[in-house]
Design an enzyme around this catalytic site. Structure first.
Site, PDB file in Angstrom:
ATOM      1  CG  HIS A 121      -2.217   0.523   1.286  1.00 40.58           C
ATOM      2  ND1 HIS A 121      -2.947   1.277   2.126  1.00 40.58           N
ATOM      3  CD2 HIS A 121      -3.140   0.548   0.112  1.00 40.58           C
ATOM      4  CE1 HIS A 121      -3.685   1.703   1.715  1.00 40.58           C
ATOM      5  NE2 HIS A 121      -4.144   1.160   0.471  1.00 40.58           N
ATOM      6  CG  HIS A 161      -6.973   7.764  -2.076  1.00 39.84           C
ATOM      7  ND1 HIS A 161      -5.790   7.597  -2.315  1.00 39.84           N
ATOM      8  CD2 HIS A 161      -7.894   6.504  -2.143  1.00 39.84           C
ATOM      9  CE1 HIS A 161      -5.345   6.289  -2.293  1.00 39.84           C
ATOM     10  NE2 HIS A 161      -6.625   5.726  -2.393  1.00 39.84           N
TER      11      HIS A 161
HETATM   12  O1  LIG Z   1      -5.768   3.120  -3.063  1.00 38.45           O
HETATM   13  C1  LIG Z   1      -5.219   2.206  -2.355  1.00 38.45           C
HETATM   14  O2  LIG Z   1      -4.100   2.027  -2.456  1.00 38.45           O
HETATM   15  C2  LIG Z   1      -5.849   1.470  -1.845  1.00 38.45           C
HETATM   16  C3  LIG Z   1      -5.844  -0.307  -2.153  1.00 38.45           C
HETATM   17  C4  LIG Z   1      -6.564  -1.048  -1.686  1.00 38.45           C
HETATM   18  C5  LIG Z   1      -7.686  -0.661  -0.429  1.00 38.45           C
HETATM   19  N1  LIG Z   1      -8.225  -1.861   0.123  1.00 38.45           N
HETATM   20  O3  LIG Z   1      -8.157  -2.731  -0.244  1.00 38.45           O
HETATM   21  O4  LIG Z   1      -9.130  -1.278   0.866  1.00 38.45           O
HETATM   22  C6  LIG Z   1      -7.753   0.650  -0.151  1.00 38.45           C
HETATM   23  C7  LIG Z   1      -6.847   1.650  -0.653  1.00 38.45           C
HETATM   24  C8  LIG Z   1      -6.777   3.100  -0.379  1.00 38.45           C
HETATM   25  O5  LIG Z   1      -5.698   3.504  -0.350  1.00 38.45           O
HETATM   26  O6  LIG Z   1      -7.893   3.507  -0.014  1.00 38.45           O
END
Ligand SMILES: O=C(O)c1ccc([N+](=O)[O-])cc1C(=O)O
Length: 462
Positions: free
Chosen positions: A117, A348
């Protein structure tokens, strides 16, 4: 419009904390000036003459990424660190194949449901390097009409060859912690070259702490190195004085929510809030736990946003998790950022902080990739003897004493400040705005068909 690219120095004057929001298309230009940056600004030649770079992220549009570099930098070596597996990994390799300067590095993800992430850039110039830690994926939509956070380091000069490499770290041990985070990726030649490059640079001007997460079941000395226990450790040593902040609320703001357990005492208001409520451990008795306020967009916030319901595709809170944790809704507040012109720029960004009830002062502030989940922050196992983390995350923690020598606390943005305190540019409005009686948290996997969004559309997920 091609905004005038003001050189980095202008940015720094306006943002002495190096903390920016991303530019948003479709809001008055005033809100996209000194405290806002776009990806082209970050990669621009005014930041330095690029030699090579590394991009850590979750989602990549590689042809789009190449176009964000100035033309003269597009063939410089670029290392992409991702967590994609199976078909996604194949797609990534297909998209990178035609760029001989691009190398892919897959972060190991041996734990189920873990994600890579972390969102970070290493930018190596001919006169030093910068580290950028942020919250946006490497895709157009994440840099277009959302609220995202970006910390851009000062220019870290290269150490003179005869200088002792043990020099060049900061009061927050920024370089040591960054190297330790990279070490957790294991042995990858290209990442090890970047670790060597980092060791050769003087990062003593970094005034933030690194709060990282790496997948694993961390015990012993490693238990406090990651996730919410790293935050607990840093706040024990450098956090606010307990008597000053004893009834200051903790605020968490995020764009996704995990499965938090059947009640607040499972994790949210116990181990997680205990870490965020940590104060300098100077032997005082345990303080009552502070109020917890959470910020997550309600359906109306998403419906009215610049993107409309599609903003919700980046707010992956599922009905499956939501129905198991109705108590979570009692903590919730709306996304509102009128002070930054971003009430309609869906969040975000992920931020966590502790501020005074009158919203005059701030005790500490984190901007990070970590959402509100055990996967990101970690959860105790085996009678609190180990911390179980599923994902890679990285963020930076601002602590007043490490930024303003003479100041104990920052003033909060938009409050008339006594001249001697620095204003911290909060991304969202204080005081917080509660949900109305009819407001519900945004859930991405149910339909919304009673009211069209700002684009005139309904939301009917398959
Ligand atoms: O944008 C991202 O890197 C992301 C990827 C997956 C998830 N998830 O699986 O909940 C959340 C995010 C988020 O940043 O909100």
């Amino acid at each position: 419009t091609s905004e005038k690219m003001s050189p980095y120095e202008n940015y720094i004057e306006a943002a002495p904390l190096n903390f920016f929001l991303t530019k948003v298309f479709g809001i008055p230009n005033h809100y996209n000036s000194s405290l806002a940056v776009g990806i082209k600004d970050i990669l621009s030649a005014s930041m330095g003459n690029l030699i090579s770079s590394a991009q850590f992220n979750y989602m990549f549009d590689i042809p789009w990424l190449v176009q964000q570099y100035p033309e003269q930098f597009r063939s410089k070596p670029l290392l992409i660190i991702h967590g994609s597996q199976r078909a996604d990994k194949t797609t990534l390799h297909e998209n990178a194949h035609r760029y001989p300067n691009i190398t892919l590095c897959q972060a190991k993800l041996d734990i189920m449901y873990g994600t890579h992430h972390s969102k970070m850039m290493f930018l190596l110039y001919d006169n030093g390097m910068r580290v950028v830690i942020h919250t946006a994926n490497i895709i157009h939509n994440d840099w277009y009409q959302k609220t995202q956070g970006v910390w851009i380091s000062p220019l870290f000069p290269k150490l003179a060859s005869d200088q002792d490499l043990s020099q060049g770290d900061s009061v927050t041990q920024f370089r040591k912690d960054l190297l330790e985070y990279l070490g957790a990726y294991g042995t990858n030649k290209h990442l090890q070259e970047w670790q060597e490059t980092i060791r050769q640079h003087d990062m003593s001007s970094a005034k933030v702490f690194i709060i990282g997460s790496v997948p694993g079941r961390h015990t012993g000395a490693s238990k406090m190195k990651w996730g919410h226990l790293k935050l607990r450790k840093v706040l024990q040593e450098h956090g606010p004085d307990g008597s000053t902040v004893k009834d200051w609320p903790v605020i968490g703001q995020f764009s996704s929510v995990g499965s938090l357990g059947s009640g607040p005492e499972n994790w949210l208001s116990s181990e997680w809030l205990e870490s965020l409520s940590t104060v300098q451990a100077n032997g005082i008795v345990k303080l009552s736990k502070p109020k917890l306020n959470l910020i997550f967009p309600c359906v109306e916030n998403v419906r009215r946003s610049l993107e409309g319901y599609p903003a919700g595709a980046s707010l992956p809170y599922s009905i499956k998790n939501a129905r198991k944790q109705q108590y979570f809704n009692t903590f919730l507040h709306q996304w509102r950022a009128f002070s930054r012109g971003r009430s309609r720029a869906s969040p975000h960004i992920k931020t966590y902080t502790r501020i005074s009830p009158d919203a005059q002062y701030l005790a500490w502030f984190i901007v990070t990739s970590a959402n509100l989940s055990k996967a990101a922050w970690g959860a105790y196992e085996k009678n609190n003897s180990q911390l179980f983390i599923r994902s890679y995350e990285i963020g930076v923690l601002f602590v007043p004493s490490k930024v303003e020598e003479n100041l104990k606390l920052f003033n909060v943005q938009g409050v008339d400040s006594s001249k001697d305190s620095m204003l911290f540019p909060l991304p969202w409005d204080v005081p917080l705005t509660s949900y109305t009686q009819t407001d519900r948290p945004w859930l991405w996997d149910i339909a919304y068909t009673d009211k069209p969004d700002s684009q005139g559309n309904m939301w009917c997920p398959s």
